[in-house]
Design a protein around this motif. Structure first.
Motif, PDB file in Angstrom:
ATOM      1  N   ASN A 110       8.730   0.222  43.645  1.00 14.00           N
ATOM      2  CA  ASN A 110       9.596   0.365  44.831  1.00 14.00           C
ATOM      3  C   ASN A 110       9.925  -0.980  45.445  1.00 14.00           C
ATOM      4  O   ASN A 110      11.057  -1.241  45.868  1.00 14.00           O
ATOM      5  CB  ASN A 110       8.908   1.246  45.882  1.00 14.00           C
ATOM      6  CG  ASN A 110       9.246   2.714  45.692  1.00 14.00           C
ATOM      7  OD1 ASN A 110      10.034   3.052  44.820  1.00 14.00           O
ATOM      8  ND2 ASN A 110       8.647   3.571  46.488  1.00 14.00           N
ATOM      9  N   LEU A 111       8.920  -1.853  45.472  1.00 16.56           N
ATOM     10  CA  LEU A 111       9.136  -3.188  46.031  1.00 16.56           C
ATOM     11  C   LEU A 111      10.101  -3.982  45.165  1.00 16.56           C
ATOM     12  O   LEU A 111      10.929  -4.749  45.673  1.00 16.56           O
ATOM     13  CB  LEU A 111       7.792  -3.909  46.138  1.00 16.56           C
ATOM     14  CG  LEU A 111       7.643  -4.908  47.289  1.00 16.56           C
ATOM     15  CD1 LEU A 111       8.023  -4.303  48.616  1.00 16.56           C
ATOM     16  CD2 LEU A 111       6.193  -5.396  47.352  1.00 16.56           C
ATOM     17  N   SER A 112      10.016  -3.759  43.882  1.00 15.81           N
ATOM     18  CA  SER A 112      10.935  -4.421  42.953  1.00 15.81           C
ATOM     19  C   SER A 112      12.368  -3.948  43.186  1.00 15.81           C
ATOM     20  O   SER A 112      13.324  -4.728  43.097  1.00 15.81           O
ATOM     21  CB  SER A 112      10.495  -4.136  41.510  1.00 15.81           C
ATOM     22  OG  SER A 112      11.392  -4.716  40.612  1.00 15.81           O
ATOM     23  N   ILE A 113      12.501  -2.637  43.477  1.00 17.92           N
ATOM     24  CA  ILE A 113      13.838  -2.083  43.792  1.00 17.92           C
ATOM     25  C   ILE A 113      14.407  -2.800  45.012  1.00 17.92           C
ATOM     26  O   ILE A 113      15.597  -3.136  45.060  1.00 17.92           O
ATOM     27  CB  ILE A 113      13.735  -0.559  44.051  1.00 17.92           C
ATOM     28  CG1 ILE A 113      13.515   0.193  42.742  1.00 17.92           C
ATOM     29  CG2 ILE A 113      14.979  -0.020  44.748  1.00 17.92           C
ATOM     30  CD1 ILE A 113      13.185   1.665  42.923  1.00 17.92           C
ATOM     31  N   LEU A 114      13.551  -3.060  45.983  1.00 21.90           N
ATOM     32  CA  LEU A 114      13.999  -3.753  47.193  1.00 21.90           C
ATOM     33  C   LEU A 114      14.346  -5.203  46.876  1.00 21.90           C
ATOM     34  O   LEU A 114      15.390  -5.709  47.268  1.00 21.90           O
ATOM     35  CB  LEU A 114      12.885  -3.698  48.245  1.00 21.90           C
ATOM     36  CG  LEU A 114      13.165  -4.402  49.571  1.00 21.90           C
ATOM     37  CD1 LEU A 114      14.297  -3.722  50.303  1.00 21.90           C
ATOM     38  CD2 LEU A 114      11.908  -4.396  50.446  1.00 21.90           C
ATOM     39  N   LYS A 115      13.478  -5.853  46.139  1.00 20.96           N
ATOM     40  CA  LYS A 115      13.649  -7.290  45.825  1.00 20.96           C
ATOM     41  C   LYS A 115      14.931  -7.535  45.028  1.00 20.96           C
ATOM     42  O   LYS A 115      15.619  -8.531  45.249  1.00 20.96           O
ATOM     43  CB  LYS A 115      12.439  -7.777  45.038  1.00 20.96           C
ATOM     44  CG  LYS A 115      12.341  -9.293  44.902  1.00 20.96           C
ATOM     45  CD  LYS A 115      11.123  -9.672  44.109  1.00 20.96           C
ATOM     46  CE  LYS A 115      11.440  -9.629  42.654  1.00 20.96           C
ATOM     47  NZ  LYS A 115      11.222 -10.859  41.926  1.00 20.96           N
TER      48      LYS A 115
END
Lengths: 173, 67
Positions: free
Chosen positions: B31-36
Motif C-alpha cells: 500500500n505504501l508503494s502504491i502511495l510512493k
C-alpha cells in the motif's frame, strides 16, 4: 498450543460463495449438461423420434416433418443453450476463485443478460415459426425471459459501478 | 495526476526504508508503494497523520500540487 486463526467476515462470506458456486456447478452439470449430452447422443443414434416430438405445441412424427424455419430456430436454440451454459460455468468458475467484483464478472453478467433476453425473443420467434402465427405480445414464458434478461443487464451495469468503487477503495491508502 | 507524492524524498532525508515506515504506520509495504509511486487515488487522514508523525514532517513536505 496454537490458537486457531479467526476468519474475517469477508473471508467467511467468500468461502460461502465458493461453496455455493461449487454446488451450482454440480447442479448445472446434472440438470443441464448431462441431459443435453444424452439428447445429443440419442439424436445421433436416430432414436430420439420413436413416437414423434412436440415443439412449441405442434406435434411432429419425424424430424423431416419439422419446417425448415423451425429447424433453423432449433439450431439457434442449441447454440443459445450451449453459450448460456458456458457463460454460467465461467461465472461460477470466477466465484469459485473468490472473484466476486471484477471486470470479467461484469462482462459475463452483461453477456448472460443479453442471452436471457435473446432467449425470450427466440422463444417468441420459435412459437411463430411453429404455429405460423406471430403474436406481438409475448406470453408469460417468453415475456419473463425478456424482462429477466433486462434485469440482469441492469444488474451488470450496477456491478460495473461496484467495480469502480472497489478499485477506488483498493487504491485508497 | 496534479498531486505529486514526495515520500521517497522525505524517506531519503530521514534515512528510512519503505518497509520500516510501513511497519511504523501499520500499513502494508504494498500500500505504501502504491502511495510512493503515485498510483494511489486517495489517502486517509489517519494514514497521513501516522506518516507525518513517524517522519516528523508536514503534509506539505509529502504532498505537492503541480497543475
Amino acid at each position: 498450543m496454537n490458537t486457531p486463526k479467526k476468519q474475517t467476515p469477508t473471508a467467511v462470506s467468500l468461502e460461502r460463495i465458493r461453496k455455493i458456486s461449487r454446488t451450482l456447478k454440480l447442479l448445472l452439470g446434472f440438470f443441464f449438461i448431462a441431459p443435453m449430452l444424452m439428447v445429443g447422443l440419442a439424436f445421433c443414434q436416430a432414436k430420439a423420434w420413436p413416437q414423434g416430438c412436440t415443439i412449441s405445441g405442434v406435434h411432429y412424427a419425424t424430424f423431416s416433418e419439422v419446417p425448415a424455419a423451425l429447424r433453423v430456430m432449433l439450431a439457434l436454440g442449441l447454440v443459445w443453450y450451449v453459450w448460456t451454459l458456458v457463460t454460467c460455468w465461467q461465472l461460477l468458475n470466477l466465484y469459485g476463485r473468490g472473484e466476486i467484483f471484477s471486470r470479467a464478472n461484469v462482462r459475463l453478467y452483461q453477456r448472460l443478460g443479453h442471452l436471457i433476453f435473446a432467449g425470450g425473443l427466440l422463444q417468441m420467434v420459435a412459437q411463430a415459426a411453429a404455429t405460423g402465427q406471430f403474436r406481438l405480445w409475448p406470453d408469460t414464458g417468453s415475456g419473463s425471459w425478456i424482462i429477466g434478461g433486462l434485469f440482469v443487464v441492469m444488474i451488470a451495469a450496477i456491478m460495473e459501478e461496484g467495480c469502480k468503487l472497489r478499485e477506488e477503495q483498493e487504491l485508497t491508502v | 495526476m496534479p498531486i505529486i507524492v514526495n515520500l521517497d524524498v522525505v524517506l531519503a532525508q530521514r534515512k528510512l526504508r519503505l518497509n520500516d515506515l510501513a511497519a511504523a504506520v501499520d500499513i502494508t509495504p504494498q500500500n505504501l508503494s502504491i502511495l510512493k509511486t503515485g498510483k494511489a487515488r486517495a489517502i486517509r487522514f489517519s494514514t497521513l497523520e501516522a506518516i507525518c508523525e513517524t517522519l516528523q514532517c508536514q503534509p506539505g513536505d509529502i504532498l505537492e500540487y503541480r497543475p
